[in-house]
Design a protein around this motif. Structure first.
Motif, PDB file in Angstrom:
ATOM      1  N   ARG A  68       0.835  -1.286   0.044  1.00  0.00           N
ATOM      2  CA  ARG A  68       0.020  -0.210  -0.079  1.00  0.00           C
ATOM      3  C   ARG A  68       0.894   1.337   0.009  1.00  0.00           C
ATOM      4  O   ARG A  68       0.703   2.197   0.747  1.00  0.00           O
ATOM      5  CB  ARG A  68      -0.970   0.013   1.196  1.00  0.00           C
ATOM      6  N   PHE A  69       1.833   1.328  -0.988  1.00  0.00           N
ATOM      7  CA  PHE A  69       2.698   2.595  -1.087  1.00  0.00           C
ATOM      8  C   PHE A  69       2.581   3.206  -2.436  1.00  0.00           C
ATOM      9  O   PHE A  69       2.218   2.216  -3.527  1.00  0.00           O
ATOM     10  CB  PHE A  69       4.177   2.282  -0.668  1.00  0.00           C
ATOM     11  N   GLY A  70       2.974   4.450  -2.760  1.00  0.00           N
ATOM     12  CA  GLY A  70       3.094   4.811  -4.067  1.00  0.00           C
ATOM     13  C   GLY A  70       4.232   5.343  -4.355  1.00  0.00           C
ATOM     14  O   GLY A  70       5.211   5.826  -3.709  1.00  0.00           O
ATOM     15  N   VAL A  71       4.628   5.273  -5.753  1.00  0.00           N
ATOM     16  CA  VAL A  71       5.926   5.923  -6.151  1.00  0.00           C
ATOM     17  C   VAL A  71       5.677   6.722  -7.573  1.00  0.00           C
ATOM     18  O   VAL A  71       4.891   6.353  -8.215  1.00  0.00           O
ATOM     19  CB  VAL A  71       7.197   4.825  -6.492  1.00  0.00           C
ATOM     20  N   ARG A  72       6.226   7.938  -7.421  1.00  0.00           N
ATOM     21  CA  ARG A  72       6.097   8.841  -8.621  1.00  0.00           C
ATOM     22  C   ARG A  72       7.194   9.363  -9.341  1.00  0.00           C
ATOM     23  O   ARG A  72       8.142   9.764  -8.479  1.00  0.00           O
ATOM     24  CB  ARG A  72       5.153  10.013  -8.124  1.00  0.00           C
ATOM     25  N   TRP A  73       7.553   9.047 -10.448  1.00  0.00           N
ATOM     26  CA  TRP A  73       8.656   9.716 -11.159  1.00  0.00           C
ATOM     27  C   TRP A  73       8.345  10.731 -12.103  1.00  0.00           C
ATOM     28  O   TRP A  73       7.356  10.600 -12.877  1.00  0.00           O
ATOM     29  CB  TRP A  73       9.369   8.427 -12.081  1.00  0.00           C
ATOM     30  N   SER A  74       9.094  11.782 -12.394  1.00  0.00           N
ATOM     31  CA  SER A  74       8.932  12.768 -13.301  1.00  0.00           C
ATOM     32  C   SER A  74      10.200  13.436 -13.652  1.00  0.00           C
ATOM     33  O   SER A  74      11.054  13.426 -12.972  1.00  0.00           O
ATOM     34  CB  SER A  74       8.005  13.897 -12.687  1.00  0.00           C
ATOM     35  N   VAL A  75       9.902  13.793 -14.966  1.00  0.00           N
ATOM     36  CA  VAL A  75      11.271  14.584 -15.666  1.00  0.00           C
ATOM     37  C   VAL A  75      10.845  15.325 -16.693  1.00  0.00           C
ATOM     38  O   VAL A  75       9.629  15.044 -17.578  1.00  0.00           O
ATOM     39  CB  VAL A  75      12.354  13.261 -16.032  1.00  0.00           C
ATOM     40  N   THR A  76      11.414  16.447 -17.205  1.00  0.00           N
ATOM     41  CA  THR A  76      10.992  17.219 -18.196  1.00  0.00           C
ATOM     42  C   THR A  76      12.366  17.080 -18.874  1.00  0.00           C
ATOM     43  O   THR A  76      13.495  17.603 -18.336  1.00  0.00           O
ATOM     44  CB  THR A  76      10.881  18.721 -17.687  1.00  0.00           C
ATOM     45  N   ARG A  77      12.230  16.805 -20.111  1.00  0.00           N
ATOM     46  CA  ARG A  77      13.474  16.531 -20.889  1.00  0.00           C
ATOM     47  C   ARG A  77      13.113  17.001 -22.299  1.00  0.00           C
ATOM     48  O   ARG A  77      12.134  17.128 -22.873  1.00  0.00           O
ATOM     49  CB  ARG A  77      13.871  15.228 -21.075  1.00  0.00           C
ATOM     50  N   ASP A  78      14.313  17.331 -23.185  1.00  0.00           N
ATOM     51  CA  ASP A  78      14.163  17.736 -24.400  1.00  0.00           C
ATOM     52  C   ASP A  78      14.107  16.735 -25.536  1.00  0.00           C
ATOM     53  O   ASP A  78      15.103  15.718 -25.385  1.00  0.00           O
ATOM     54  CB  ASP A  78      15.401  18.482 -24.941  1.00  0.00           C
ATOM     55  N   PHE A  79      12.847  16.642 -26.262  1.00  0.00           N
ATOM     56  CA  PHE A  79      12.793  15.529 -27.150  1.00  0.00           C
ATOM     57  C   PHE A  79      13.557  16.030 -28.374  1.00  0.00           C
ATOM     58  O   PHE A  79      13.345  15.370 -29.587  1.00  0.00           O
ATOM     59  CB  PHE A  79      11.429  15.151 -27.262  1.00  0.00           C
ATOM     60  N   GLY A  80      14.377  16.936 -28.576  1.00  0.00           N
ATOM     61  CA  GLY A  80      14.868  17.434 -29.737  1.00  0.00           C
ATOM     62  C   GLY A  80      13.794  17.653 -30.938  1.00  0.00           C
ATOM     63  O   GLY A  80      13.144  18.600 -30.566  1.00  0.00           O
ATOM     64  N   PRO A  81      14.103  17.014 -31.913  1.00  0.00           N
ATOM     65  CA  PRO A  81      13.128  17.591 -33.116  1.00  0.00           C
ATOM     66  C   PRO A  81      11.852  16.822 -33.007  1.00  0.00           C
ATOM     67  O   PRO A  81      10.983  16.962 -34.035  1.00  0.00           O
ATOM     68  CB  PRO A  81      14.051  16.918 -34.347  1.00  0.00           C
ATOM     69  N   GLY A  82      11.529  15.999 -31.871  1.00  0.00           N
ATOM     70  CA  GLY A  82      10.441  15.420 -31.716  1.00  0.00           C
ATOM     71  C   GLY A  82      10.239  14.085 -32.584  1.00  0.00           C
ATOM     72  O   GLY A  82      11.269  13.577 -33.280  1.00  0.00           O
ATOM     73  N   GLY A  83       9.226  13.340 -32.819  1.00  0.00           N
ATOM     74  CA  GLY A  83       9.112  12.422 -33.647  1.00  0.00           C
ATOM     75  C   GLY A  83       8.263  11.167 -32.753  1.00  0.00           C
ATOM     76  O   GLY A  83       7.649  11.355 -31.925  1.00  0.00           O
ATOM     77  N   PRO A  84       8.265  10.135 -33.588  1.00  0.00           N
ATOM     78  CA  PRO A  84       7.335   9.015 -32.963  1.00  0.00           C
ATOM     79  C   PRO A  84       8.127   8.215 -32.103  1.00  0.00           C
ATOM     80  O   PRO A  84       9.479   7.963 -31.976  1.00  0.00           O
ATOM     81  CB  PRO A  84       7.090   7.969 -34.267  1.00  0.00           C
ATOM     82  N   PHE A  85       7.384   7.766 -30.984  1.00  0.00           N
ATOM     83  CA  PHE A  85       8.050   7.389 -29.752  1.00  0.00           C
ATOM     84  C   PHE A  85       7.055   6.143 -29.259  1.00  0.00           C
ATOM     85  O   PHE A  85       5.904   6.315 -29.624  1.00  0.00           O
ATOM     86  CB  PHE A  85       8.368   8.010 -28.488  1.00  0.00           C
ATOM     87  N   THR A  86       7.589   5.065 -28.620  1.00  0.00           N
ATOM     88  CA  THR A  86       6.738   4.090 -28.106  1.00  0.00           C
ATOM     89  C   THR A  86       7.174   4.182 -26.656  1.00  0.00           C
ATOM     90  O   THR A  86       8.104   4.099 -26.236  1.00  0.00           O
ATOM     91  CB  THR A  86       7.015   2.665 -28.740  1.00  0.00           C
ATOM     92  N   LEU A  87       5.897   4.222 -25.998  1.00  0.00           N
ATOM     93  CA  LEU A  87       6.013   4.507 -24.387  1.00  0.00           C
ATOM     94  C   LEU A  87       5.653   2.900 -24.170  1.00  0.00           C
ATOM     95  O   LEU A  87       4.490   2.760 -24.350  1.00  0.00           O
ATOM     96  CB  LEU A  87       5.102   5.333 -23.881  1.00  0.00           C
ATOM     97  N   ILE A  88       6.587   2.348 -23.118  1.00  0.00           N
ATOM     98  CA  ILE A  88       6.297   1.074 -22.586  1.00  0.00           C
ATOM     99  C   ILE A  88       6.255   1.007 -21.164  1.00  0.00           C
ATOM    100  O   ILE A  88       7.265   1.624 -20.362  1.00  0.00           O
ATOM    101  CB  ILE A  88       7.239   0.093 -23.248  1.00  0.00           C
ATOM    102  N   ALA A  89       5.181   0.402 -20.634  1.00  0.00           N
ATOM    103  CA  ALA A  89       5.251   0.618 -18.981  1.00  0.00           C
ATOM    104  C   ALA A  89       4.824  -0.906 -18.745  1.00  0.00           C
ATOM    105  O   ALA A  89       4.125  -1.654 -19.535  1.00  0.00           O
ATOM    106  CB  ALA A  89       4.335   1.329 -18.574  1.00  0.00           C
ATOM    107  N   SER A  90       5.324  -1.564 -17.519  1.00  0.00           N
ATOM    108  CA  SER A  90       4.705  -2.630 -16.915  1.00  0.00           C
ATOM    109  C   SER A  90       4.735  -2.644 -15.756  1.00  0.00           C
ATOM    110  O   SER A  90       5.443  -2.011 -14.942  1.00  0.00           O
ATOM    111  CB  SER A  90       5.762  -3.725 -17.561  1.00  0.00           C
TER     112      SER A  90
END
Length: 187
Positions: A68-90
């Motif tokens: 019964r605990f929670g963990v939060r991660w956050s980051v602000t990063r530069d994605f350069g020119p941008g583009g297609p990405f795949t976000l994968i979580a498990s």
């Protein structure tokens, strides 16, 4: 005053919850809560080089409950020119949510008990049942393809653990020209 827990290349540095934490641009700011609603002051705030944890059935940090605990991660990063990405979580035995610039992109939910007990609250939402084996909840994963515009963007990953083994992983992978990526294998 800051306390160093582990020091290695790209390691994790634990600081008291009251300390102002500034992480390197490539590092996630990690906050650990003694609840699953991310309410109140985090018990621990530190910097983490990657989201790929397997805490087993133990608490992830001194002073946190085993369950019964929670963990939060956050980051602000530069994605350069941008583009297609795949976000994968498990994850295992809890829920994982991934946000890009505050917009929910991945929503891995636990069993139906989650909403009633305050896990990853969303008013009016229905939880997706977690596959359960004789050994407890099985790992679940989800991937989402999206185009991230150029410039700086904020990623946030929320994980809650209800009971039992706690595992979570997340990655953002540039989509290859062939349009395929290999997701991380669940533990």
């Amino acid at each position: 005053m800051a306390t160093v827990i582990a020091a290695a290349m790209g390691g994790v540095y634990a600081l008291t919850a009251e300390a102002a934490v500034t992480c390197a641009p490539s590092m996630f700011k990690r906050q650990m809560f003694a609840n699953t609603s991310f309410s109140g002051t985090p018990l621990t705030t530190d910097c983490d080089s990657a989201i790929d944890q397997d805490w087993g059935t133990d608490a992830p940090a001194s002073g946190l409950p085993d369950d019964r605990f929670g963990v939060r991660w956050s980051v602000t990063r530069d994605f350069g020119p941008g583009g297609p990405f795949t976000l994968i979580a498990s994850g295992r035995d809890g829920g994982v949510r991934v946000y890009v610039d505050g917009r929910l992109r991945i929503d891995l939910r636990g069993d139906l008990r989650g909403d009633a007990r305050g896990d990853l609250p969303t008013p009016g939402a229905t939880a997706v049942p977690t596959p359960v084996s004789a050994y407890g909840p099985m790992p679940v994963s989800q991937s989402v393809d999206l185009t991230i515009p150029s410039g700086r963007h904020t990623l946030r990953v929320d994980y809650v653990n209800r009971s039992g083994a706690a595992e979570v992983a997340f990655t953002a992978v540039p989509l290859s020209r062939s349009g395929t990526v290999s997701p991380p294998s669940p533990r």
